[in-house]
Design a protein around this motif. Structure first.
Motif, PDB file in Angstrom:
ATOM      1  N   ALA A 156      -0.482  -5.059  -3.345  1.00 28.94           N
ATOM      2  CA  ALA A 156      -0.157  -6.377  -3.917  1.00 28.94           C
ATOM      3  C   ALA A 156       1.147  -6.880  -3.306  1.00 28.94           C
ATOM      4  O   ALA A 156       1.268  -8.047  -2.924  1.00 28.94           O
ATOM      5  CB  ALA A 156      -0.046  -6.267  -5.437  1.00 28.94           C
ATOM      6  N   LEU A 157       2.113  -5.984  -3.180  1.00 30.58           N
ATOM      7  CA  LEU A 157       3.406  -6.354  -2.574  1.00 30.58           C
ATOM      8  C   LEU A 157       3.210  -6.809  -1.124  1.00 30.58           C
ATOM      9  O   LEU A 157       3.734  -7.857  -0.715  1.00 30.58           O
ATOM     10  CB  LEU A 157       4.352  -5.137  -2.640  1.00 30.58           C
ATOM     11  N   ALA A 158       2.433  -6.041  -0.364  1.00 29.55           N
ATOM     12  CA  ALA A 158       2.207  -6.393   1.056  1.00 29.55           C
ATOM     13  C   ALA A 158       1.508  -7.749   1.170  1.00 29.55           C
ATOM     14  O   ALA A 158       1.828  -8.561   2.055  1.00 29.55           O
ATOM     15  CB  ALA A 158       1.375  -5.303   1.733  1.00 29.55           C
ATOM     16  N   LEU A 159       0.562  -8.011   0.267  1.00 24.78           N
ATOM     17  CA  LEU A 159      -0.175  -9.294   0.295  1.00 24.78           C
ATOM     18  C   LEU A 159       0.772 -10.455  -0.012  1.00 24.78           C
ATOM     19  O   LEU A 159       0.744 -11.486   0.667  1.00 24.78           O
ATOM     20  CB  LEU A 159      -1.310  -9.270  -0.737  1.00 24.78           C
ATOM     21  N   LEU A 160       1.609 -10.278  -1.037  1.00 23.55           N
ATOM     22  CA  LEU A 160       2.552 -11.347  -1.412  1.00 23.55           C
ATOM     23  C   LEU A 160       3.531 -11.603  -0.275  1.00 23.55           C
ATOM     24  O   LEU A 160       3.832 -12.747   0.065  1.00 23.55           O
ATOM     25  CB  LEU A 160       3.316 -10.955  -2.687  1.00 23.55           C
ATOM     26  N   ALA A 215      -3.267  25.151   4.030  1.00 26.46           N
ATOM     27  CA  ALA A 215      -4.238  24.114   4.419  1.00 26.46           C
ATOM     28  C   ALA A 215      -3.546  22.874   5.016  1.00 26.46           C
ATOM     29  O   ALA A 215      -2.380  22.580   4.706  1.00 26.46           O
ATOM     30  CB  ALA A 215      -5.069  23.714   3.205  1.00 26.46           C
ATOM     31  N   ILE A 216      -4.299  22.180   5.852  1.00 26.06           N
ATOM     32  CA  ILE A 216      -3.747  21.055   6.626  1.00 26.06           C
ATOM     33  C   ILE A 216      -4.271  19.734   6.075  1.00 26.06           C
ATOM     34  O   ILE A 216      -5.477  19.570   5.853  1.00 26.06           O
ATOM     35  CB  ILE A 216      -4.178  21.187   8.104  1.00 26.06           C
ATOM     36  N   ARG A 217      -3.354  18.781   5.863  1.00 30.88           N
ATOM     37  CA  ARG A 217      -3.741  17.436   5.427  1.00 30.88           C
ATOM     38  C   ARG A 217      -2.978  16.402   6.249  1.00 30.88           C
ATOM     39  O   ARG A 217      -1.953  16.697   6.845  1.00 30.88           O
ATOM     40  CB  ARG A 217      -3.403  17.229   3.934  1.00 30.88           C
ATOM     41  N   ASP A 218      -3.480  15.161   6.177  1.00 28.87           N
ATOM     42  CA  ASP A 218      -2.889  14.054   6.925  1.00 28.87           C
ATOM     43  C   ASP A 218      -2.170  13.152   5.913  1.00 28.87           C
ATOM     44  O   ASP A 218      -2.801  12.371   5.204  1.00 28.87           O
ATOM     45  CB  ASP A 218      -4.037  13.309   7.634  1.00 28.87           C
ATOM     46  N   TYR A 219      -0.849  13.289   5.825  1.00 26.92           N
ATOM     47  CA  TYR A 219      -0.061  12.557   4.818  1.00 26.92           C
ATOM     48  C   TYR A 219       0.413  11.233   5.407  1.00 26.92           C
ATOM     49  O   TYR A 219       1.125  11.207   6.402  1.00 26.92           O
ATOM     50  CB  TYR A 219       1.132  13.410   4.358  1.00 26.92           C
ATOM     51  N   ILE A 220       0.013  10.142   4.776  1.00 34.01           N
ATOM     52  CA  ILE A 220       0.310   8.813   5.312  1.00 34.01           C
ATOM     53  C   ILE A 220       1.253   8.067   4.357  1.00 34.01           C
ATOM     54  O   ILE A 220       1.027   8.055   3.134  1.00 34.01           O
ATOM     55  CB  ILE A 220      -0.997   8.020   5.570  1.00 34.01           C
ATOM     56  N   HIS A 221       2.302   7.475   4.942  1.00 30.72           N
ATOM     57  CA  HIS A 221       3.289   6.748   4.117  1.00 30.72           C
ATOM     58  C   HIS A 221       2.597   5.579   3.420  1.00 30.72           C
ATOM     59  O   HIS A 221       1.822   4.842   4.031  1.00 30.72           O
ATOM     60  CB  HIS A 221       4.433   6.239   4.993  1.00 30.72           C
ATOM     61  N   ILE A 222       2.931   5.389   2.160  1.00 34.81           N
ATOM     62  CA  ILE A 222       2.298   4.344   1.343  1.00 34.81           C
ATOM     63  C   ILE A 222       2.503   2.944   1.946  1.00 34.81           C
ATOM     64  O   ILE A 222       1.629   2.064   1.802  1.00 34.81           O
ATOM     65  CB  ILE A 222       2.815   4.435  -0.130  1.00 34.81           C
ATOM     66  N   LEU A 223       3.604   2.736   2.647  1.00 38.80           N
ATOM     67  CA  LEU A 223       3.822   1.409   3.257  1.00 38.80           C
ATOM     68  C   LEU A 223       2.815   1.176   4.391  1.00 38.80           C
ATOM     69  O   LEU A 223       2.329   0.058   4.583  1.00 38.80           O
ATOM     70  CB  LEU A 223       5.250   1.277   3.799  1.00 38.80           C
ATOM     71  N   ASP A 224       2.508   2.223   5.154  1.00 35.93           N
ATOM     72  CA  ASP A 224       1.501   2.094   6.216  1.00 35.93           C
ATOM     73  C   ASP A 224       0.109   1.908   5.609  1.00 35.93           C
ATOM     74  O   ASP A 224      -0.691   1.105   6.091  1.00 35.93           O
ATOM     75  CB  ASP A 224       1.506   3.341   7.116  1.00 35.93           C
ATOM     76  N   LEU A 225      -0.156   2.666   4.552  1.00 37.42           N
ATOM     77  CA  LEU A 225      -1.476   2.579   3.920  1.00 37.42           C
ATOM     78  C   LEU A 225      -1.706   1.184   3.329  1.00 37.42           C
ATOM     79  O   LEU A 225      -2.771   0.568   3.528  1.00 37.42           O
ATOM     80  CB  LEU A 225      -1.591   3.644   2.822  1.00 37.42           C
ATOM     81  N   SER A 226      -0.703   0.656   2.647  1.00 34.55           N
ATOM     82  CA  SER A 226      -0.891  -0.659   2.017  1.00 34.55           C
ATOM     83  C   SER A 226      -1.022  -1.746   3.091  1.00 34.55           C
ATOM     84  O   SER A 226      -1.834  -2.655   2.949  1.00 34.55           O
ATOM     85  CB  SER A 226       0.244  -0.959   1.032  1.00 34.55           C
TER      86      SER A 226
END
Ligand code: NAD
Ligand code: WQD
Length: 366
Positions: free
Chosen positions: A20-24, A247-258
């Motif tokens: 919502a923040l990114a859209l605004l 175990a291995i995971r792909d952690y993505i920053h919330i700013l990139d995801l949004s």
């Protein structure tokens, strides 16, 4: 600058609020609906504090057809939907699967019907890497591309897979019907965004993940260890075939995801591709031990942990191949794991009660 009004379901939740923040910030008008099952209305104030614009907010359950209808009637300028509202705890989904199907599948059905009735034609859907299940059964498909055969292994994953299928069938049917009626069929579009592991908070320290119950995911649990709410982190298995056994995971920053949602929505509106799936991940995997180290560095001290047995249903490696999003959406991640950990720690330190407290004074005075 874009224009348009976007309905964000589940928009007071973690990923929804950042989107919502990114859209605004990009110039869209935003209407949030949420039933506050796993979130707080305070997030609306935080969004306004950060960007100076306030989204519209309506308390609404997506399984309530009448309430949904009223939202589309009131905000008749809505032209697109980004759909986050769902239940998301993998373990719980095994205990109360019907509730997961009711909210995630039936809720989406109600939403698609309401969209159809009100001629809203674009939907961006929160899918998940969980739709791939154990992708390590296809060793040549790590990192995982979108073409990897789907095979969810738990009821939550099954609901995401079912909703993906429902959206594909629905958009195809809407296009066929429009074509038959001599109308523009290309206006019906859908993005299926398969996220890997969202991480981090807003760099301001006033917006972040605030789960209402006991957290399930690694980073919120580590944050609780750091503030003393939890004695230690339990590491679920160190006998995986990875460099350190975890175990291995792909952690993505919330700013990139949004931001991924914003670019996917823009792509639907401009390119009108029909329904398309995109992975949103960094393409780089990190082990549990690496995450403990990265977050400990952000906190400035070692965090206690104990290795225990594997968690049922966990798999060795879920890392995204994000080439499709890179090339088609022109999207790639910009924020590092170190930033995600530092931002998470700032949020955790500044807001020990999450959104159940006033925003930090320093921010309000600034
Ligand atoms: P979240 O729980 O913070 O947000 C979901 C929001 O939906 C909450 O605000 C909740 O109150 C709301 N909600 C739940 N049921 C509702 C209903 N019946 N009507 C209206 N609102 C309702 O979760 P999140 O982490 O922000 O996840 C958002 C979406 O992304 C979900 O669909 C989730 O399945 C998906 N997803 C999450 C992750 C993750 O690790 N966080 C990963 C992949 C996909
Ligand atoms: C990450 C790693 C655990 C907690 C889940 C869902 C997935 C998606 C994201 C929604 C794993 C380990 C964790 C702990 C640990 N959500 N771990 N101790 O399992 O990759 O994905 O959230 O769609 O569908 O399954 O994320 O954060 O739970 O775990 O050792 O106390 O951390 O074993 O390797 P996961 P997670």
């Amino acid at each position: 600058m874009v224009s348009g009004t976007v309905l964000v379901t589940g928009g007071t939740g973690y990923i929804g609020s950042f989107t919502a923040l990114a859209l605004l910030e990009a110039g869209y008008k935003v209407v949030i609906i949420d039933n506050l099952y796993n979130s707080s209305k305070e997030v609306i104030n935080r969004i306004e504090l950060i960007c100076g614009k306030k989204p519209e907010y309506v308390e609404c359950d997506i399984t309530d057809e009448k309430a949904l209808d009223a939202v589309f009637q009131t905000y008749s300028d809505i032209d697109s939907v980004i759909h986050f509202a769902a239940l998301k705890a993998v373990g719980e989904s095994g205990e109360i699967p019907l509730e997961y199907y009711r909210v995630n599948v039936y809720g989406t059905l109600c939403l698609l019907k309401a969209m159809s009735k009100h001629n809203v034609t674009n939907i961006v859907f929160s899918s998940s890497a969980t739709v791939y299940g154990d992708a390590t059964r296809f060793p040549n498909m790590i990192p995982i591309p979108e073409e990897c055969p789907l095979g969810p292994t738990n009821p939550y994953g099954n609901t995401k897979f079912t909703v993906e299928t429902m959206i594909i069938d629905h958009i195809n049917a809407e296009r066929t019907k429009a074509k038959k009626e001599g109308k523009d069929d290309k206006v019906f579009n859908g993005a299926l965004l398969r996220y890997f592991n969202p991480a981090g908070s807003h760099p301001s320290g006033i917006m972040g993940e605030d789960p209402q119950g006991v957290p399930y995911n690694l980073l919120p649990l580590l944050a609780q260890v750091a503030v003393g709410k939890r004695e230690k982190l339990l590491v679920f298995g160190d006998d995986y075939k990875s460099k350190d056994g975890t175990a291995i995971r792909d952690y993505i920053h919330i700013l990139d995801l949004s931001r991924g949602h914003l670019v996917a929505l823009n792509y639907l509106r401009e390119k009108q591709p029909g329904v398309r799936a995109w992975n949103l991940g960094t393409g780089v995997g990190s082990t549990v031990f690496e995450m403990i180290k990265a977050f400990s560095t952000a906190v400035g001290r070692d965090l206690p942990y104990e290795v225990v047995g594997r968690r049922a249903g966990d798999v060795l490696n879920l890392t995204a191949n994000a080439d499709r999003a890179n090339s088609e959406l022109g999207w790639k991640t910009e924020h590092t794991l170190e930033e995600a950990c530092a931002d998470l720690w700032r949020w955790t330190e500044n807001n020990p009660q999450g959104y159940r407290q006033e925003p930090p004074k320093a921010f309000v005075d600034a």
